[in-house]
Design a protein around this motif. Structure first.
Motif, PDB file in Angstrom:
ATOM      1  N   CYS A  46      16.115 -61.220 -46.561  1.00 50.92           N
ATOM      2  CA  CYS A  46      16.190 -60.709 -45.120  1.00 50.92           C
ATOM      3  C   CYS A  46      14.881 -60.850 -44.656  1.00 50.92           C
ATOM      4  O   CYS A  46      13.925 -60.270 -45.170  1.00 50.92           O
ATOM      5  N   THR A  47      14.567 -61.648 -43.448  1.00 46.38           N
ATOM      6  CA  THR A  47      13.466 -61.968 -42.891  1.00 46.38           C
ATOM      7  C   THR A  47      13.836 -61.610 -41.283  1.00 46.38           C
ATOM      8  O   THR A  47      15.073 -61.480 -40.875  1.00 46.38           O
ATOM      9  N   ASN A  48      12.732 -61.533 -40.525  1.00 48.44           N
ATOM     10  CA  ASN A  48      13.101 -61.334 -39.025  1.00 48.44           C
ATOM     11  C   ASN A  48      13.322 -62.671 -38.375  1.00 48.44           C
ATOM     12  O   ASN A  48      14.150 -62.717 -37.800  1.00 48.44           O
ATOM     13  N   LEU A  67      11.238 -61.805 -49.621  1.00 51.62           N
ATOM     14  CA  LEU A  67      10.486 -60.604 -48.443  1.00 51.62           C
ATOM     15  C   LEU A  67       9.230 -60.909 -47.936  1.00 51.62           C
ATOM     16  O   LEU A  67       8.180 -61.365 -48.472  1.00 51.62           O
ATOM     17  N   SER A  94       5.396 -58.411 -43.769  1.00 45.04           N
ATOM     18  CA  SER A  94       5.482 -57.496 -42.460  1.00 45.04           C
ATOM     19  C   SER A  94       6.881 -56.612 -42.596  1.00 45.04           C
ATOM     20  O   SER A  94       6.954 -55.521 -41.767  1.00 45.04           O
ATOM     21  N   ASP A  95       7.791 -57.024 -43.339  1.00 43.65           N
ATOM     22  CA  ASP A  95       8.927 -56.281 -43.418  1.00 43.65           C
ATOM     23  C   ASP A  95       8.939 -55.147 -44.521  1.00 43.65           C
ATOM     24  O   ASP A  95       9.834 -54.494 -44.856  1.00 43.65           O
ATOM     25  N   ASN A 108       6.526 -66.470 -43.044  1.00 41.31           N
ATOM     26  CA  ASN A 108       7.814 -66.357 -42.699  1.00 41.31           C
ATOM     27  C   ASN A 108       8.585 -67.911 -42.732  1.00 41.31           C
ATOM     28  O   ASN A 108       8.712 -68.398 -41.815  1.00 41.31           O
ATOM     29  N   LYS A 131       9.915 -51.248 -44.456  1.00 41.03           N
ATOM     30  CA  LYS A 131      11.237 -50.663 -44.252  1.00 41.03           C
ATOM     31  C   LYS A 131      12.041 -51.238 -45.105  1.00 41.03           C
ATOM     32  O   LYS A 131      13.295 -50.955 -45.436  1.00 41.03           O
ATOM     33  N   LEU A 132      11.507 -52.430 -45.927  1.00 36.99           N
ATOM     34  CA  LEU A 132      12.706 -53.185 -46.725  1.00 36.99           C
ATOM     35  C   LEU A 132      12.381 -53.094 -48.326  1.00 36.99           C
ATOM     36  O   LEU A 132      13.209 -53.687 -49.046  1.00 36.99           O
TER      37      LEU A 132
END
Length: 210
Positions: free
Chosen positions: A126-128, A102, A105-106, A85, A109-110
């Motif tokens: 999009c990342t956390n 990406l 870990s995502d 990340n 859902k993504l």
């Protein structure tokens, strides 16, 4: 039918991605690759609409593969897929021509949303908790060194994977002297004086997996 390429050196990851992607009746995984060189060749041969490229592949990073694909003027949308990340990797990915980034870990859902976005020629990012690319300490506490060229980073990656200067020269189609010059420049910029120092940098920056 939308064609998709998956490049990752772990069979379990490729299988998992394929299972998710092929839930869509109009999507087909037309090629898989286990290292960067094979990924470039597979992309040229299969001309996929989307390529999902692991960042930390043997021989070439996903970012370097993206650059090679752009050199060949392939009309493929590229997603860089990584366990790291990292804002550094994200910036490198977009500079190389990728339009999606990406974190693994995502993926559950993504992933479908990311590929759908690319198929509509829209970027997906999009990342956390993306780490800012600001030269500050990275995810492992190290300070990134951003002065390395893409070729120097690739040489460092191959050094960390255990290749000799001669082996690196063969992979990159360079003279041994040029490879040695890239290696020396990387060591100077990173302020390290040994192969071990290059390996530590490669692991900490995500060029290779620990």
């Amino acid at each position: 039918m939308k064609r998709i390429l998956i490049a990752d050196d772990h069979e379990a990851v490729r299988s998992g991605l394929r299972a998710v992607l092929e839930q869509r009746a109009d999507w087909e995984v037309v090629a898989e690759a286990t290292d960067g060189g094979k990924a470039v060749a597979a992309a040229i041969q299969s001309q996929p609409h989307v390529a999902i490229l692991d960042f930390s592949m043997p021989r070439m990073t996903g970012v370097e593969v993206a650059r090679r694909m752009r050199d060949y003027r392939l009309q493929t949308e590229i997603l860089i897929f990584t366990v790291h990340n990292s804002g550094l990797i994200a910036q490198q990915a977009f500079e190389a021509g990728a339009r999606a980034f990406l974190v693994k870990s995502d993926a559950n859902k993504l992933l479908l949303a990311a590929v759908e976005s690319l198929l509509m020629h829209r970027p997906f990012f999009c990342t956390n908790s993306i780490i800012e690319y600001d030269g500050g300490p990275g995810p492992h506490g190290e300070r990134h060194h951003y002065g390395l060229t893409s070729r120097e980073q690739l040489v460092v990656k191959l050094v960390a994977e255990g290749y000799s200067n001669k082996g690196i020269s063969a992979i990159l189609d360079l003279s041994v002297k040029t490879t040695e010059a890239h290696r020396a420049a990387a060591m100077r910029k990173l302020e390290v004086n040994s192969t071990a120092g290059l390996v530590r940098y490669a692991v900490r920056s995500g060029l290779v997996e620990a």
